[in-house]
Design an enzyme around this catalytic site. Structure first.
Site, PDB file in Angstrom:
ATOM      1  N   ARG A 146      40.134  23.506  38.125  1.00 24.60           N
ATOM      2  CA  ARG A 146      39.919  24.531  39.202  1.00 24.60           C
ATOM      3  C   ARG A 146      38.731  25.064  39.586  1.00 24.60           C
ATOM      4  NH1 ARG A 146      40.323  30.496  37.495  1.00 24.60           N
ATOM      5  NH2 ARG A 146      40.809  31.250  39.467  1.00 24.60           N
ATOM      6  N   GLU A 201      44.498  31.264  34.731  1.00 24.41           N
ATOM      7  CA  GLU A 201      43.211  30.788  32.908  1.00 24.41           C
ATOM      8  C   GLU A 201      44.018  32.085  32.323  1.00 24.41           C
ATOM      9  OE1 GLU A 201      40.288  33.518  34.053  1.00 24.41           O
ATOM     10  OE2 GLU A 201      39.420  32.582  37.048  1.00 24.41           O
ATOM     11  N   HIS A 250      35.122  33.914  44.109  1.00 19.67           N
ATOM     12  CA  HIS A 250      34.741  34.207  42.782  1.00 19.67           C
ATOM     13  C   HIS A 250      34.128  34.914  42.232  1.00 19.67           C
ATOM     14  CE1 HIS A 250      36.603  33.293  38.946  1.00 19.67           C
ATOM     15  NE2 HIS A 250      35.759  33.808  38.266  1.00 19.67           N
ATOM     16  N   ASN A 283      46.439  34.865  36.014  1.00 21.18           N
ATOM     17  CA  ASN A 283      45.168  35.396  34.805  1.00 21.18           C
ATOM     18  C   ASN A 283      45.945  36.493  33.735  1.00 21.18           C
ATOM     19  OD1 ASN A 283      43.531  32.865  36.716  1.00 21.18           O
ATOM     20  ND2 ASN A 283      41.993  35.383  36.991  1.00 21.18           N
ATOM     21  N   TYR A 314      45.270  37.464  30.271  1.00 20.82           N
ATOM     22  CA  TYR A 314      44.411  37.180  28.859  1.00 20.82           C
ATOM     23  C   TYR A 314      44.784  38.013  27.399  1.00 20.82           C
ATOM     24  CZ  TYR A 314      40.151  34.685  31.085  1.00 20.82           C
ATOM     25  OH  TYR A 314      40.478  34.046  32.217  1.00 20.82           O
ATOM     26  N   GLU A 364      41.320  37.465  40.965  1.00 21.07           N
ATOM     27  CA  GLU A 364      41.070  39.039  40.366  1.00 21.07           C
ATOM     28  C   GLU A 364      40.728  39.597  41.275  1.00 21.07           C
ATOM     29  OE1 GLU A 364      39.374  38.507  36.267  1.00 21.07           O
ATOM     30  OE2 GLU A 364      41.046  36.791  35.779  1.00 21.07           O
TER      31      GLU A 364
HETATM   32  C1  FCB Z   1      38.378  36.821  34.298  1.00 24.42           C
HETATM   33  C2  FCB Z   1      37.591  35.751  34.948  1.00 24.42           C
HETATM   34  C3  FCB Z   1      36.539  34.801  34.717  1.00 24.42           C
HETATM   35  C4  FCB Z   1      36.499  34.951  32.928  1.00 24.42           C
HETATM   36  C5  FCB Z   1      37.507  35.258  32.471  1.00 24.42           C
HETATM   37  C6  FCB Z   1      36.738  35.073  30.891  1.00 24.42           C
HETATM   38  O1  FCB Z   1      38.554  37.398  34.251  1.00 24.42           O
HETATM   39  O2  FCB Z   1      38.086  35.511  36.033  1.00 24.42           O
HETATM   40  O3  FCB Z   1      35.460  34.449  35.597  1.00 24.42           O
HETATM   41  O4  FCB Z   1      34.782  35.544  32.630  1.00 24.42           O
HETATM   42  O5  FCB Z   1      37.982  36.423  32.643  1.00 24.42           O
END
Ligand code: FCB
Length: 484
Positions: A86, A389, A129, A309, A311, A174
């Protein structure tokens, strides 16, 4: 002689054979070569020069020099056994000015796609992006509705160049960051801090998304996988017995998740986003006056896949807490003052909840991913999901030419387990991309946070796969999470 037939029995897999495995990057974070082959400046070239905006004052001029090292990087992915890659296309390479498409800029992506296909790796393209051409920001950026026309134009140029070989197209990565970190909080380019402007930007980003999906669909390729990637969270009150925290968590859910999920999957905005008069005025008018008849129909144009995505989750509070108890306080932050990315959310805080944290002081909450995936199915009936992500930053060190990163490896293992748990409950997840293929330019954090599964020495540009890359590669090859 003892029969060894068990060696040949099929292993129980955690993930189906069809599951797509890959790693992700973004143009400005890895390419470098910002002045080559006719590329024009993007908002990140400008913002990275604003004093105090970026930790260490770093920019993406060289980054990982991927623009010049692309064939080696693709070879590395092949060696690691990835089925997909990607990456994002830099808009200012493809349409650097208001005139014609830039052949030299497009040629780079042409070569990249051919290189990937030659290596048996599926190209997964993200159109945006975050690197808006600066010339468009000068004309109002995402606050100007005309930017959606420019985006569609750029998307079609790119599709016409690569659409004979690329079947996976993501409009935006995002949009929350582009809109709310860019126009409300000021943490990201263009660094504006204009309250409800984030809502206006979000609306235009989604309009550009919907219009692009519609246009690409008209190109009529039945195999196309068209979608968008959202960063989503699980917002919970820091203290469920505190009404202020319950309210803060609702506002985070609304201003982070629902501001995108509702219009895309339900064709509407929640009333609360429309009626909070104090915080939702832009240019002296209610922000939603930018929403025109028909816009929500365009934004809710059906998509084939949803990129997620993830985290961490969020434990939101509506009360002040001592600075050292707030997440992020354990890592250096850029100097430039910023404000809350939630319009009217200056009171929202994110105190530590006692969860383990990554090297960047982000909470580790894998079961949040399971809950998020279930919610997406149950509340929004989303199409097939790809985790586009997921990853973690740690301060890795090279010892004798190797990088051992067990914490990152277990981060991946836990989140893959969380993904599998959701799949076991019937959620249709079809692939997973690690963030990131290699250490890179981490936006406002410059080069201070390493997210790669491949280590990059920024002096020599040497790449060293970390032990997490080996783990990832093994899981991708076998579909099995832990040794049995
Ligand atoms: C996300 C982004 C990516 C990277 C990660 C850690 O928010 O899409 O580009 O910075 O975080």
């Amino acid at each position: 002689m003892t029969s060894r037939t068990t060696d040949h029995l099929p292993t129980d897999r955690d993930f189906p054979e069809s599951f797509l495995w890959g790693a992700a990057t973004a143009a400005y974070q890895i390419e470098g070569a910002t002045g080559e082959d006719g590329r024009s400046p993007s908002i990140w070239d400008t913002f990275s020069r604003v004093p105090g905006a970026i930790l260490g004052g770093d920019n993406g001029d060289v980054a990982c020099d991927h623009y010049h090292r692309m064939p080696e990087d693709v070879a590395l992915m092949k060696q690691l056994g990835f089925g997909a890659y990607r990456f994002s296309i830099a808009w200012p390479r493809v349409r650097p000015d208001a005139r014609n498409p830039n052949r030299a800029g497009i040629a780079f992506y042409d070569r990249l796609v051919d290189e990937l296909l030659g290596a048996g790796i599926l190209p997964w393209v993200t159109l945006y992006h975050w690197d808006l051409p600066q010339r468009l920001e000068d004309a109002g950026g995402w606050l100007n509705r005309d930017t959606t026309d420019r985006f569609v134009e750029y998307a079609l140029t790119t599709y016409d160049a690569l659409g004979d070989r690329v079947r996976s197209w993501t409009t935006m990565n995002e949009p929350w960051c582009s809109a709310f970190l860019g126009y409300t909080g000021g943490q990201h380019a263009p660094g504006r801090q204009e309250g409800a402007a984030g809502l206006v930007a979000a609306h235009h980003l989604m309009l550009a998304h919907g219009r692009t999906i519609d246009e690409l669909r008209r190109r009529g390729n039945a195999d196309d996988r068209l979608g968008i990637t959202l960063n989503l969270t699980v917002a919970e009150p820091f203290d469920a017995s505190e009404p202020a925290d319950v309210d803060a968590a609702e506002r985070v859910d609304l201003g982070f998740n629902r501001v995108f999920l509702d219009p895309i999957f339900r064709g509407k905005y929640d009333e609360a986003l429309l009626t909070d008069r104090d915080h939702h005025q832009w240019n002296g008018r209610p922000w939603h006056e930018v929403v025109r008849d028909g816009d929500l129909g365009v934004i809710s144009t059906p998509i084939d896949v949803l990129g997620v995505n993830y985290y961490h989750g969020d434990g939101a509070s509506g009360r002040p807490h001592p600075a050292d108890q707030l997440l992020g306080s354990a890592t250096p932050q850029p100097e430039r003052p910023t404000v809350s990315p939630y319009p009217g959310g200056q009171d929202i805080t994110f105190p530590r909840r006692g969860l383990p944290t990554t090297g960047q002081d982000w909470e580790i909450e894998p079961d949040g991913l399971t809950r998020l995936l279930l919610r997406l199915r149950d509340d929004y009936g989303v199409p097939p999901i790809y985790i586009t992500e997921n990853g973690a930053a740690y301060p890795d060190t090279v010892v004798d030419g190797t990088v051992d990163d067990p914490e990152r490896a277990s981060f991946f293992a836990e989140h893959l387990r969380a993904t599998r748990d959701a799949m076991a409950q019937g959620v249709d997840v079809r692939g997973y991309f690690a963030w990131s293929l290699m250490d890179n330019y981490e936006w406002a954090y410059g080069y201070s946070q390493r997210f790669g599964i491949v280590h990059v020495d920024y002096e020599t540009q040497e790449r060293i796969p970390k032990s997490s890359a080996q783990l990832f590669s093994r899981v991708a090859a076998t579909g099995v999470l832990s040794e049995r």
